[in-house]
Design a protein around this motif. Sequence first.
Motif, short mmCIF file in Angstrom:
data_model
loop_
_atom_site.label_atom_id
_atom_site.label_comp_id
_atom_site.label_asym_id
_atom_site.label_seq_id
_atom_site.Cartn_x
_atom_site.Cartn_y
_atom_site.Cartn_z
N GLN A 8 13.60 4.28 2.75
CA GLN A 8 14.01 3.42 3.85
C GLN A 8 12.92 2.38 4.11
OE1 GLN A 8 13.44 6.92 4.64
NE2 GLN A 8 15.41 7.38 3.67
N GLY A 9 13.33 1.15 4.34
CA GLY A 9 12.38 0.10 4.70
C GLY A 9 13.00 -1.27 4.60
N ALA A 10 12.41 -2.23 5.33
CA ALA A 10 12.85 -3.64 5.27
C ALA A 10 14.34 -3.80 5.54
CB ALA A 10 12.48 -4.25 3.91
N GLY A 18 4.67 4.59 5.32
CA GLY A 18 4.54 5.28 6.60
C GLY A 18 4.71 4.38 7.79
N ARG A 19 4.50 3.09 7.59
CA ARG A 19 4.70 2.12 8.67
C ARG A 19 5.85 1.18 8.37
NH1 ARG A 19 0.48 -2.68 9.62
NH2 ARG A 19 1.79 -3.52 7.93
N SER A 28 0.84 -1.20 0.00
CA SER A 28 0.00 0.00 0.00
C SER A 28 0.87 1.25 0.00
CB SER A 28 -0.93 0.02 1.23
OG SER A 28 -1.55 1.28 1.35
N GLY A 29 0.74 2.04 -1.06
CA GLY A 29 1.43 3.32 -1.14
C GLY A 29 0.56 4.47 -0.71
N THR A 46 6.55 3.85 -3.83
CA THR A 46 5.79 2.60 -3.80
C THR A 46 6.46 1.53 -4.66
OG1 THR A 46 3.74 3.83 -3.45
CG2 THR A 46 3.53 1.57 -4.23
N VAL A 47 6.98 1.93 -5.83
CA VAL A 47 7.65 0.99 -6.72
C VAL A 47 8.89 0.39 -6.05
CG1 VAL A 47 9.05 0.86 -8.83
CG2 VAL A 47 6.80 1.94 -8.88
#
Length: 418
Positions: free
Chosen positions: A232-234, A217-218, A193-194, A253-254
Amino acid sequence: MTHTSLASWLSYIESQHPAEIELGLARGRTVLARLNLSRPNKQVITVAGTNGKGSTCAMLTQYLCSQGDSVGTYTSPHFLRFNERIALNDSPCNDELLCQAFEAIETVRDGVALTYFEFSTLAALWIFDRSDLDYWVLEVGLGGRLDSVNMIDTDVAVVTSIALDHTDWLGDNIEVIAQEKAGIARKDKLLISGVVNPPQTIATTAQQVGALLRQKGRDFTFNADETAWSWQGAGVSFDALPIPSLPLQNAATVVAVLVYMGLSPKQHSLKTLFQTVQLTGRFQQVEVSPDVYIDVAHNPEAALELANRVDRLATLPIAVCGMLKDKDIDQVMAHLSGHFSEWFCADLEGVRGASASQLIRSISNHSEQNFNKVHGYSCVTDAFDAAILRAKEEQRSVVVFGSFVTVCNYLEQTLHNE
C-alpha cells in the motif's frame, strides 16, 4: 596499451592502483569527463544498502525488461566470470565488448590511477552509453557517497537496508553509515528508502540535498502471511501478490520504486515478476535429491533472513559454512546456530579467510548442539562432499552459505564436475 583477452585486461587493471579499495570520486570523474558519455533514454537508478542491493537490482531489471524497456545493469561482485557484473537486458556482456570498454578507458585516462572497481564502473557506463538503453540500474559497491558508482548523477536513488558492515570504511555506527549510503541522493530526485526503522540521518541527508524522500513505514507499507503479501502506498494498493524467492523487504521496496517513478505497475505484471524472479546465490535451489541451496548471507541482517528461509523447509537442513574473518561471525552464528541439524564448516583461503575452528568456536558459544554435530574441513569442497553424504543418509537438504567466496567455491566445484 592493447590486450588481446579479457583475462589479460583484468590482470592489468588489478595492477594499476596500489589499493584494492580507495573511496573517492575525483579519479573516476576525471576519466568519466574524458569519455564524454551520454545518459540513458529514460532514467538512471542507483541502489545502495547493506543487504538487498543485488536482489533489488535483479527485480528492477527483470520488471523493466518485461515491459519492453532496454536495461543495462551493473552489479558486483561476480561468482564465476567478470562478465556477470555488466549485463545488457539481463544477459552478461561478451568478452569483446568488455575489452573494447577497457581499451577506451585506457586511451583517455592519461596516467590517472584507477582502482579495479573504478575501471569496472567506467567500463559499464561506456558499454551502456553505446547500447542505446532506456534505463541504467547501478549497484553501489561500498557505501554510497564516495563509491565510484556515485560519479554519475542518479535520477532515482534507492537505499535498501542499513546495518553495521564495512565499519573500517563507512563508520562504526548506524547513523553515520546511513548518511554515507544516502549520499547517492540528488536534488529534486527521488530517494526511496526501504530501511526498516530508518536512522534519522537518511531524512536529514535528503533534506540537505533537496531529494524527494519516500520511506517504508511512512509513505508505503506491506503486509504478508504464509502464502501472499500486499503493498500500500501513494494512493494505490496491490493484494494477493505471490511470495518471491528473494527477500520480501526488497520486493516491497521495488514496488515503491516503480510506483513513485510513475511507471504505474499492474497487478498481473508484479505477480509474474514475483513468481519468476531469480538471482544467483540468494537462497537459490541448485540441486535436488538431496536439495541444495546456496546463499551469500555473510552478516547478521542477512543471517536473520536466511534463518527465516530455512525455517520454512520441511526439516532442519545441514549447513556448509565458510566465512571471512572480518565479518561479524559471532552474531551470524547467534542468529543461525539453532536452525541446522548439523554443521560442516570450512577454512577459506586468503588473508581474509576465517578458519573452520573459528566458526566452530562461535557455534559452540551460541548453541547446546552436540559437539559431534559440528565438523571442520580444510576446504569448501571437502565440507560439501561430507555434508551431501549425511544429507542422503538422513534425507535432509543442504544449505551452502557464509560468503560469496564460499558460494563461488561450490559453483566452481559443480562446474568442474559437469
